[in-house]
Design a protein around this motif. Structure first.
Motif, PDB file in Angstrom:
ATOM      1  N   ASN A 118     -19.386  -0.197 -40.010  1.00  0.00           N
ATOM      2  CA  ASN A 118     -18.715   0.727 -39.106  1.00  0.00           C
ATOM      3  C   ASN A 118     -17.547   1.354 -39.853  1.00  0.00           C
ATOM      4  O   ASN A 118     -16.471   0.765 -39.958  1.00  0.00           O
ATOM      5  CB  ASN A 118     -18.247   0.001 -37.844  1.00  0.00           C
ATOM      6  CG  ASN A 118     -17.640   0.968 -36.842  1.00  0.00           C
ATOM      7  OD1 ASN A 118     -17.425   2.144 -37.161  1.00  0.00           O
ATOM      8  ND2 ASN A 118     -17.347   0.479 -35.658  1.00  0.00           N
ATOM      9  N   CYS A 157     -15.309   4.578 -36.465  1.00  0.00           N
ATOM     10  CA  CYS A 157     -14.644   4.552 -35.162  1.00  0.00           C
ATOM     11  C   CYS A 157     -13.562   5.636 -35.155  1.00  0.00           C
ATOM     12  O   CYS A 157     -12.722   5.669 -36.039  1.00  0.00           O
ATOM     13  CB  CYS A 157     -14.031   3.187 -34.882  1.00  0.00           C
ATOM     14  SG  CYS A 157     -13.156   3.150 -33.301  1.00  0.00           S
ATOM     15  N   PRO A 158     -13.585   6.542 -34.145  1.00  0.00           N
ATOM     16  CA  PRO A 158     -12.646   7.663 -34.177  1.00  0.00           C
ATOM     17  C   PRO A 158     -11.219   7.314 -33.742  1.00  0.00           C
ATOM     18  O   PRO A 158     -10.345   8.160 -33.809  1.00  0.00           O
ATOM     19  CB  PRO A 158     -13.272   8.675 -33.208  1.00  0.00           C
ATOM     20  CG  PRO A 158     -14.092   7.868 -32.282  1.00  0.00           C
ATOM     21  CD  PRO A 158     -14.541   6.650 -33.037  1.00  0.00           C
ATOM     22  N   HIS A 159     -10.999   6.075 -33.301  1.00  0.00           N
ATOM     23  CA  HIS A 159      -9.664   5.754 -32.760  1.00  0.00           C
ATOM     24  C   HIS A 159      -9.233   4.351 -33.181  1.00  0.00           C
ATOM     25  O   HIS A 159      -8.873   3.534 -32.348  1.00  0.00           O
ATOM     26  CB  HIS A 159      -9.676   5.889 -31.234  1.00  0.00           C
ATOM     27  CG  HIS A 159     -10.878   5.219 -30.631  1.00  0.00           C
ATOM     28  ND1 HIS A 159     -11.994   5.909 -30.259  1.00  0.00           N
ATOM     29  CD2 HIS A 159     -11.153   3.927 -30.396  1.00  0.00           C
ATOM     30  CE1 HIS A 159     -12.895   5.063 -29.804  1.00  0.00           C
ATOM     31  NE2 HIS A 159     -12.400   3.843 -29.887  1.00  0.00           N
ATOM     32  N   ASN A 166     -14.477   6.304 -24.643  1.00  0.00           N
ATOM     33  CA  ASN A 166     -13.926   4.966 -24.837  1.00  0.00           C
ATOM     34  C   ASN A 166     -12.895   4.928 -25.937  1.00  0.00           C
ATOM     35  O   ASN A 166     -12.928   5.723 -26.889  1.00  0.00           O
ATOM     36  CB  ASN A 166     -15.047   3.958 -25.149  1.00  0.00           C
ATOM     37  CG  ASN A 166     -15.289   3.823 -26.648  1.00  0.00           C
ATOM     38  OD1 ASN A 166     -14.598   3.049 -27.336  1.00  0.00           O
ATOM     39  ND2 ASN A 166     -16.238   4.585 -27.164  1.00  0.00           N
ATOM     40  N   ALA A 167     -11.972   3.988 -25.782  1.00  0.00           N
ATOM     41  CA  ALA A 167     -11.062   3.616 -26.868  1.00  0.00           C
ATOM     42  C   ALA A 167     -10.854   2.115 -26.727  1.00  0.00           C
ATOM     43  O   ALA A 167      -9.803   1.646 -26.315  1.00  0.00           O
ATOM     44  CB  ALA A 167      -9.740   4.367 -26.769  1.00  0.00           C
ATOM     45  N   MET A 168     -11.944   1.374 -27.016  1.00  0.00           N
ATOM     46  CA  MET A 168     -11.885  -0.086 -26.899  1.00  0.00           C
ATOM     47  C   MET A 168     -10.926  -0.659 -27.952  1.00  0.00           C
ATOM     48  O   MET A 168     -10.208  -1.620 -27.682  1.00  0.00           O
ATOM     49  CB  MET A 168     -13.269  -0.716 -27.113  1.00  0.00           C
ATOM     50  CG  MET A 168     -14.422  -0.107 -26.307  1.00  0.00           C
ATOM     51  SD  MET A 168     -14.181  -0.081 -24.530  1.00  0.00           S
ATOM     52  CE  MET A 168     -14.305  -1.808 -24.165  1.00  0.00           C
ATOM     53  N   GLY A 169     -10.962  -0.075 -29.134  1.00  0.00           N
ATOM     54  CA  GLY A 169     -10.087  -0.551 -30.208  1.00  0.00           C
ATOM     55  C   GLY A 169     -10.655  -1.718 -30.999  1.00  0.00           C
ATOM     56  O   GLY A 169      -9.903  -2.569 -31.480  1.00  0.00           O
ATOM     57  N   LEU A 170     -11.985  -1.759 -31.099  1.00  0.00           N
ATOM     58  CA  LEU A 170     -12.665  -2.774 -31.922  1.00  0.00           C
ATOM     59  C   LEU A 170     -12.309  -4.223 -31.555  1.00  0.00           C
ATOM     60  O   LEU A 170     -12.054  -5.052 -32.441  1.00  0.00           O
ATOM     61  CB  LEU A 170     -12.376  -2.523 -33.419  1.00  0.00           C
ATOM     62  CG  LEU A 170     -12.930  -1.211 -33.983  1.00  0.00           C
ATOM     63  CD1 LEU A 170     -12.298  -0.895 -35.340  1.00  0.00           C
ATOM     64  CD2 LEU A 170     -14.444  -1.268 -34.111  1.00  0.00           C
ATOM     65  N   PRO A 171     -12.293  -4.568 -30.270  1.00  0.00           N
ATOM     66  CA  PRO A 171     -12.006  -5.958 -29.900  1.00  0.00           C
ATOM     67  C   PRO A 171     -13.110  -6.880 -30.405  1.00  0.00           C
ATOM     68  O   PRO A 171     -14.298  -6.553 -30.285  1.00  0.00           O
ATOM     69  CB  PRO A 171     -11.998  -5.920 -28.364  1.00  0.00           C
ATOM     70  CG  PRO A 171     -12.874  -4.759 -28.010  1.00  0.00           C
ATOM     71  CD  PRO A 171     -12.649  -3.740 -29.097  1.00  0.00           C
ATOM     72  N   ASN A 226     -21.757   7.771 -34.830  1.00  0.00           N
ATOM     73  CA  ASN A 226     -20.780   7.115 -33.948  1.00  0.00           C
ATOM     74  C   ASN A 226     -20.267   8.159 -32.945  1.00  0.00           C
ATOM     75  O   ASN A 226     -20.792   9.274 -32.882  1.00  0.00           O
ATOM     76  CB  ASN A 226     -19.640   6.540 -34.801  1.00  0.00           C
ATOM     77  CG  ASN A 226     -18.925   5.355 -34.154  1.00  0.00           C
ATOM     78  OD1 ASN A 226     -18.620   5.396 -32.958  1.00  0.00           O
ATOM     79  ND2 ASN A 226     -18.633   4.339 -34.923  1.00  0.00           N
ATOM     80  N   THR A 227     -19.249   7.834 -32.206  1.00  0.00           N
ATOM     81  CA  THR A 227     -18.793   8.714 -31.121  1.00  0.00           C
ATOM     82  C   THR A 227     -18.029   9.945 -31.625  1.00  0.00           C
ATOM     83  O   THR A 227     -17.486   9.961 -32.724  1.00  0.00           O
ATOM     84  CB  THR A 227     -17.893   7.935 -30.147  1.00  0.00           C
ATOM     85  OG1 THR A 227     -16.890   7.242 -30.900  1.00  0.00           O
ATOM     86  CG2 THR A 227     -18.701   6.925 -29.356  1.00  0.00           C
ATOM     87  N   GLY A 255     -13.451   8.131 -28.118  1.00  0.00           N
ATOM     88  CA  GLY A 255     -14.736   8.594 -28.626  1.00  0.00           C
ATOM     89  C   GLY A 255     -15.695   8.845 -27.479  1.00  0.00           C
ATOM     90  O   GLY A 255     -15.833   8.027 -26.578  1.00  0.00           O
ATOM     91  N   LYS A 309     -21.590  -6.132 -31.696  1.00  0.00           N
ATOM     92  CA  LYS A 309     -20.273  -5.499 -31.657  1.00  0.00           C
ATOM     93  C   LYS A 309     -19.686  -5.626 -33.058  1.00  0.00           C
ATOM     94  O   LYS A 309     -19.944  -6.606 -33.760  1.00  0.00           O
ATOM     95  CB  LYS A 309     -19.388  -6.228 -30.630  1.00  0.00           C
ATOM     96  CG  LYS A 309     -17.956  -5.691 -30.531  1.00  0.00           C
ATOM     97  CD  LYS A 309     -17.892  -4.302 -29.943  1.00  0.00           C
ATOM     98  CE  LYS A 309     -16.483  -3.709 -29.994  1.00  0.00           C
ATOM     99  NZ  LYS A 309     -16.474  -2.252 -29.743  1.00  0.00           N
TER     100      LYS A 309
END
Ligand code: DOR
Length: 295
Positions: free
Chosen positions: A123, A126-128, A69-74, A187-188, A209, A45
């Motif tokens: 990375n 990430c689109p979001h 998804n929009a996990m937000g890089l946790p 990526n997405t 994404g 991750k």
């Protein structure tokens, strides 16, 4: 395809199939499990400069042919170093993110000295993730500087690109110029769904994404374009779930692939793909990679 150890972008792998970043890559135990289940290498991750709880939910929804998804890089930031310490002898690529070259260099530095990373995947796509993701990955100068900053640690650097650009080759060439050992594409894809019942976006962050089968043709085209423009190896990613998908990606120009969404549906997907892909009397990878360009 012939089975056996390979080296792609400076990283030695057990086979051509890696676990993609973000999926089951949050603990040392889950990464080890994926290696046991047949992944030739694993990408963690994405780890950033500060602990990050990620976006509020819903963070992951199914949609036709894919996942949004929009996990937000946790991620736990620096604490993750200890998580993969026991995996020192395994092909682990550490995914890192940041807002500028200094962030990228700092985060990669935590792992570079400990022998836990065989390489890094940047990375920048990430689109979001405001300020952290595609904002960097759509700016060639930023991509070059972030790549150069991480490459200074002396380990292989893979750069994961966003498909959300008009011309992905400009970004690929920037990564190459910055000293990247490989490009990971992609990526997405930016996307969103709206609940007609709730009258609001289904994701907590609103947009997100898209991954999974729905984006496979987009990924193939990105790999195809990068193969024509760049000289460093390409790792294909985006909607791969079968041995035939892997062969197609390789014919477009990929030397290896990453599998993400398909692992969520079938944790044994690496074994399944390998069964269809490898045979002792199979052809050498060199006979397949980029072959569709030579017709
Ligand atoms: O789709 C993505 N989601 N791509 C990334 O790079 C990060 C991830 C997340 O954490 O939101």
């Amino acid at each position: 395809l012939q089975p056996g150890e390979i080296t792609v972008g400076g990283v030695a792998l057990h086979n051509h199939l890696l676990l993609a970043a973000g999926v089951l890559g949050t603990t040392g135990a889950s990464l080890r499990r994926m290696l046991r289940l047949g992944a030739g290498g694993v990408v963690t991750k994405s780890i950033g400069p500060e602990p990050n709880p990620g976006h509020h939910g819903p963070c992951l929804v199914r949609t036709e042919g894919g996942l949004l998804n929009a996990m937000g890089l946790p991620n736990p930031s620096k604490e993750f170093v200890g998580e993969i310490e026991p995996l020192k002898d395994e092909p682990v690529v550490v995914s890192v993110y940041g807002k500028d070259p200094e962030d990228f260099k700092e985060v990669a530095g935590w792992f570079a000295g400990t022998g836990t990373a065989r390489g890094f995947e940047l990375n920048v796509s990430c689109p979001h993730a405001a300020g952290y993701g595609a904002a960097i990955g759509t700016d060639p100068e930023m991509v070059l500087e972030c790549t150069r900053a991480v490459a200074s640690h002396g380990l292989p650097v893979w750069v994961k690109l966003t498909p959300n650009v008009t011309d992905i080759t400009t970004i690929g060439l920037a990564a190459e110029k910055g000293g990247a050992s490989a490009i990971v594409a992609v990526n997405t894809v930016r996307g969103m769904r709206i609940s007609t019942e709730m009258r609001r976006p289904v994701l907590g962050y609103r947009s997100g994404g898209l991954s999974g089968k729905a984006i496979f043709p987009i990924a193939v085209k990105c790999v195809w374009d990068l193969y024509e423009a760049c000289s460093i190896p390409i790792v294909g990613c985006g909607g791969i779930s079968t041995a035939d998908d892997v062969v197609e990606m390789m014919m477009a120009g990929a030397q290896a692939v990453e599998v993400g969404s398909a692992v969520i549906d079938e944790v044994r997907v690496f074994e399944q793909i390998a069964r269809g892909l490898y045979a002792a009397d199979g052809v050498a990878a060199e006979e397949i990679v980029g072959v569709a360009h030579r017709v």
